[in-house]
Scaffold this motif. Sequence first.
Motif, mmCIF file in Angstrom:
data_model
loop_
_atom_site.group_PDB
_atom_site.id
_atom_site.type_symbol
_atom_site.label_atom_id
_atom_site.label_comp_id
_atom_site.label_asym_id
_atom_site.label_seq_id
_atom_site.Cartn_x
_atom_site.Cartn_y
_atom_site.Cartn_z
ATOM 1 N N HIS A 59 0.832 -1.213 0.000
ATOM 2 C CA HIS A 59 0.000 0.000 0.000
ATOM 3 C C HIS A 59 0.865 1.261 0.000
ATOM 4 O O HIS A 59 1.205 1.807 1.050
ATOM 5 N N HIS A 61 1.505 5.091 -2.050
ATOM 6 C CA HIS A 61 1.086 6.148 -2.982
ATOM 7 C C HIS A 61 2.318 6.979 -3.313
ATOM 8 O O HIS A 61 2.713 7.839 -2.535
ATOM 9 N N LYS A 146 -8.586 -0.932 -6.918
ATOM 10 C CA LYS A 146 -8.933 -0.069 -5.779
ATOM 11 C C LYS A 146 -10.124 0.797 -6.128
ATOM 12 O O LYS A 146 -10.175 1.427 -7.182
ATOM 13 N N HIS A 254 -6.613 -0.175 5.238
ATOM 14 C CA HIS A 254 -6.449 0.700 6.425
ATOM 15 C C HIS A 254 -7.640 0.689 7.389
ATOM 16 O O HIS A 254 -8.238 1.708 7.672
ATOM 17 N N ASP A 327 0.463 2.285 3.867
ATOM 18 C CA ASP A 327 -0.331 3.414 3.363
ATOM 19 C C ASP A 327 0.542 4.675 3.293
ATOM 20 O O ASP A 327 0.164 5.742 3.770
HETATM 21 ZN ZN LIG Z 1 -3.950 4.629 0.819
#
Ligand SMILES: [Zn+2]
Length: 472
Positions: A59, A61, A146, A254, A327
């Motif tokens: 995860h 970004h 996603k 999450h 995340d």
């Molecule tokens: Zn995320």
Amino acid sequence: MSIIVTGGTVVTAGGLARADVLCEDGKIAGILDAGTRVAADERLDATDLLIFPGFIDPHVHSRDPGMTEKEDFAHSTLAALCGGVTTLLEMPNAVPPISDRNIFEQRAAAHGRHASVDFGLWGQALGASNIEDLPGLLRAGAVAIKLFWGYALDKATKKLVYNTADAADPDAVIPPPDAGEVLRVFSVMAAEGGLLAAHCEDREIVLGAERLRDGPVEDYADLLASRPALAEIAAVSRAAEFARVTGCRFHVVHTSTARALEIVRAARADGVRISAEACPHYLLLTEAAYARLGPAMKVYPPVRSADDQAALWAAIEDGTVRSVGSDHAPHSLTDLAGSLATRPAGVHGAETLVPLMLAEMTRGRITPERVASVLAESTARLYALDHRKGRVAPGMDADLTLVDPNRDHRIDRAALHTKTKATVFDGWTGRGVAVASVLRGEVVMRDGEPVGEPRGRLVRSRHADRHTLVGR
Ligand SMILES: [Zn+2]
């Protein structure tokens, strides 16, 4: 080219064993009795070290392309490498988002030039506009799809619209998909056998909570009131029923509430193909940390109570949580300087995921076997990468993370390898750190620094077309 890793203890989800690991031509060639004499080009001494399967962060970004003032792929993969990760799975919401097979291939090629670790790519469900593109994304080898459930998209850039007030202009945004469209996404994913994951906060409950509160978000109680636990609980409950009806494999990313974990656990017991993800900030922080950290700990969904945190650890223990991810969601320093109301949600995490989990391991909160599971083996199975990643076993990619369980480690913000340097764990200390990593048979990290040039490559899920040759 061969390398033998000697003197260490191999950790798998099934147990620990003293063994030497022989790697040939990028693959694990054999698990040998400790001390077996064998010829190899290179020898890596792992005396007193734990040999984990290369850790996977599912995860991340990286904001690349389109938001590279916040982060880019070169930096995020370097940071992941230095922390002890050998494969990361990149989220699709850059500009443009990975919404069809062509964009998938372009993104794969672009990222392949800057990757310090191997990487998989997520695809994104935009709603009605790309439902027909989802099978193509999976056949290209997307690890999962996603859905940013409840988020509007900017019409021009297809960027997520985070601020609900900005989403009110019907000319500028594509409204979030309605329940019927979301159900179609579940059905298509079920037919393809792919994994669907979603941000689970019910938009209408969030909007209602914001109207009810009707005041500026000034302290953490305001933030919690504007993103209530019920928003997550309602979304996860609906997702569990959609997954039950359609047969879709579904993953709650999450997860932040005890009740959502109970819903996932009960649905799993009923045979629904649903699972949850935990992230270090929910596992290690509670609302009480706000007094110390301030707006730096703003994430969506928000970090909540000590009871919610305890429920996450219990869910790791019983398998409701199948995977732990960072995340990693960096922002620019200007963004980060904002107030609790204005600062965008998201924390850095790529480089701290592994040391934080290892510190909990040496404290006794999680076993080495469970770490191997949620950071490698179970994660690889969930994302259909278990044909190459996740286990120290013959035939698998020779990806290893070597851990010194007796070395103290201190997280230092200034020493991070990310583009912007921020962490809610600055100064955090623990015992246990990744001291070396092997990627497809080559040493790529030592003592928290890269070795050699970036060598990461795309890894496609095992659902990818058999005739797709590039990057297999
Ligand atoms: Zn995320």
